[in-house]
Design an enzyme around this catalytic site. Structure first.
Site, mmCIF file in Angstrom:
data_model
loop_
_atom_site.group_PDB
_atom_site.id
_atom_site.type_symbol
_atom_site.label_atom_id
_atom_site.label_comp_id
_atom_site.label_asym_id
_atom_site.label_seq_id
_atom_site.Cartn_x
_atom_site.Cartn_y
_atom_site.Cartn_z
ATOM 1 N N ASP A 136 0.825 -1.205 0.000
ATOM 2 C CA ASP A 136 0.000 0.000 0.000
ATOM 3 C C ASP A 136 0.861 1.256 0.000
ATOM 4 O O ASP A 136 1.949 1.280 0.578
ATOM 5 C CB ASP A 136 -0.910 0.028 1.226
ATOM 6 N N MET A 137 0.326 2.300 -0.630
ATOM 7 C CA MET A 137 0.965 3.612 -0.562
ATOM 8 C C MET A 137 0.343 4.385 0.589
ATOM 9 O O MET A 137 -0.883 4.506 0.677
ATOM 10 C CB MET A 137 0.771 4.378 -1.871
ATOM 11 N N ARG A 187 -1.965 -0.484 -8.664
ATOM 12 C CA ARG A 187 -3.334 -0.221 -8.215
ATOM 13 C C ARG A 187 -3.518 1.292 -8.190
ATOM 14 O O ARG A 187 -2.773 2.007 -7.511
ATOM 15 C CB ARG A 187 -3.552 -0.805 -6.816
ATOM 16 N N GLY A 191 -6.840 8.613 -3.502
ATOM 17 C CA GLY A 191 -6.061 9.022 -2.335
ATOM 18 C C GLY A 191 -6.946 9.468 -1.197
ATOM 19 O O GLY A 191 -7.768 10.372 -1.362
ATOM 20 N N ALA A 192 -6.770 8.839 -0.029
ATOM 21 C CA ALA A 192 -7.620 9.122 1.128
ATOM 22 C C ALA A 192 -6.955 10.035 2.147
ATOM 23 O O ALA A 192 -7.599 10.455 3.105
ATOM 24 C CB ALA A 192 -8.018 7.808 1.806
ATOM 25 N N LYS A 204 -11.474 18.438 -6.126
ATOM 26 C CA LYS A 204 -11.920 17.117 -6.559
ATOM 27 C C LYS A 204 -11.809 16.960 -8.069
ATOM 28 O O LYS A 204 -11.394 15.902 -8.567
ATOM 29 C CB LYS A 204 -13.360 16.871 -6.113
ATOM 30 N N THR A 229 -11.857 2.172 -7.585
ATOM 31 C CA THR A 229 -12.757 3.317 -7.493
ATOM 32 C C THR A 229 -14.188 2.846 -7.298
ATOM 33 O O THR A 229 -14.543 1.737 -7.705
ATOM 34 C CB THR A 229 -12.674 4.188 -8.766
ATOM 35 N N HIS A 230 -14.991 3.714 -6.666
ATOM 36 C CA HIS A 230 -16.433 3.493 -6.588
ATOM 37 C C HIS A 230 -17.166 4.530 -7.433
ATOM 38 O O HIS A 230 -18.392 4.587 -7.415
ATOM 39 C CB HIS A 230 -16.918 3.593 -5.137
#
Length: 312
Positions: A136-137, A187, A191-192, A204, A229-230
């Site tokens: 994971d990043m 992947r 970004g969270a 956004k 993505t969702h």
């Protein structure tokens, strides 16, 4: 602007010891507790059961034992042993063999060499057993070292592993070219993490535009990309771009988070696409949970109802 403020707010809440204690008390104690919407459980047995349920719906999965930066090498060694035990448990259970992990969980903040050794131990156990391991990043200060470690192990022959790139970061399009040249599996996420404007897009629409550019480049130039993505617009773009360039549905996969847009997951599978669900589990679930709320504040009402129901 609202999305950025939301991420900042929930990032701060994630550091609250009081809130963590409250959430830990109520979040997972019953099968219907609010955190179980997004967290598969606190044990590997619960995660494996969630994996079986996903497989029954035709979905793939990647298990992630939640945990972030450890404070000493003993904790890093313990996390490594946990992952080795998880590998064994997955093999014994006969479910799909795919893992995600964070380098800070393996001691990166304590000693880089030890973190690399710990990752190598996991890969040495996992790769011969047929696992794919995704690194994971984390937030932007870790981008350089994460890619450096990945490239080092890749050159040493560890090829059943991949990385994550975040379209929110300015640097990611250049990093993508670097990974494509290497032949690595990427992947792609938006970004969270809350990032400063010196390193990341704040609007956004800019994050989305970068995601769209990277998505197209991944589909046409990389090895089996994961489109995480969702966002229906990005999913439609991936489908349209792939179809117009003769890219079959077996040459990439969509990825989504556990408990989010289950209807869309099933719809994509029904349309013949591969969909992998990221399955987080473990006792250290609170920071991950708060990032999910920061991405989608509409979930707050769901959580509040859960807390009131649990404590009433």
């Amino acid at each position: 602007m609202l999305e950025s403020a939301s991420k900042t707010f929930f990032h701060l809440l994630a550091q609250s010891a009081v809130l963590k204690k409250l959430a830990s008390r109520y979040g997972m104690r019953k099968p219907t507790s609010f955190a179980r919407r997004f967290i598969a459980g606190e044990t590997v047995a619960e995660a494996i059961e969630a994996a079986r349920m996903l497989e029954a719906r035709g979905l793939l999965h990647s298990l992630d034992h939640l945990g972030e930066s450890v404070g000493n090498l003993s904790e890093a060694d313990a996390a490594t042993r946990d992952y080795l035990a998880i590998v064994n448990a997955i093999v014994d259970a006969g479910v799909g063999r795919n893992l995600s992990l964070k380098l800070t969980q393996l001691g990166l903040d304590v000693d880089k060499a030890s973190a690399i050794d710990n990752l190598r131990k996991i890969l040495d156990r996992a790769e011969p057993a047929g696992f794919f391991v995704r690194i994971d990043m984390e937030n932007s200060p870790y981008a350089d070292v994460t890619l450096e470690i990945f490239e080092t192990l890749w050159q040493q022959g560890y090829r059943q592993t991949g990385v994550v790139l975040q379209s929110a970061l300015y640097r990611s399009e250049a990093d993508l070219e670097r990974m494509i040249a290497l032949g690595a599996r990427v992947r792609l996420v938006k970004g969270a993490y809350q990032e400063p404007k010196t390193v990341a897009y704040q609007r956004k629409e800019d994050v989305d535009a970068a995601y769209a550019r990277m998505l197209k480049r991944l589909l046409t130039g990389s090895s089996y990309p994961a489109i995480a993505t969702h966002d229906p617009a990005m999913i439609d773009l991936a489908r349209t771009w792939a179809a117009s360039h003769g890219i079959g549905s077996d040459r990439f996969e969509f990825q989504m988070l556990y408990g989010i847009r289950r209807d869309l997951q099933s719809r994509l599978v029904g349309d013949g696409y591969r969909v992998r669900v990221y399955v987080p589990f473990g006792r250290e679930w609170f920071p991950y949970f708060m990032r999910r709320l920061g991405e989608r504040p509409a979930n707050i009402a769901f959580v509040v109802r859960g807390i009131l129901g649990e404590s009433g």
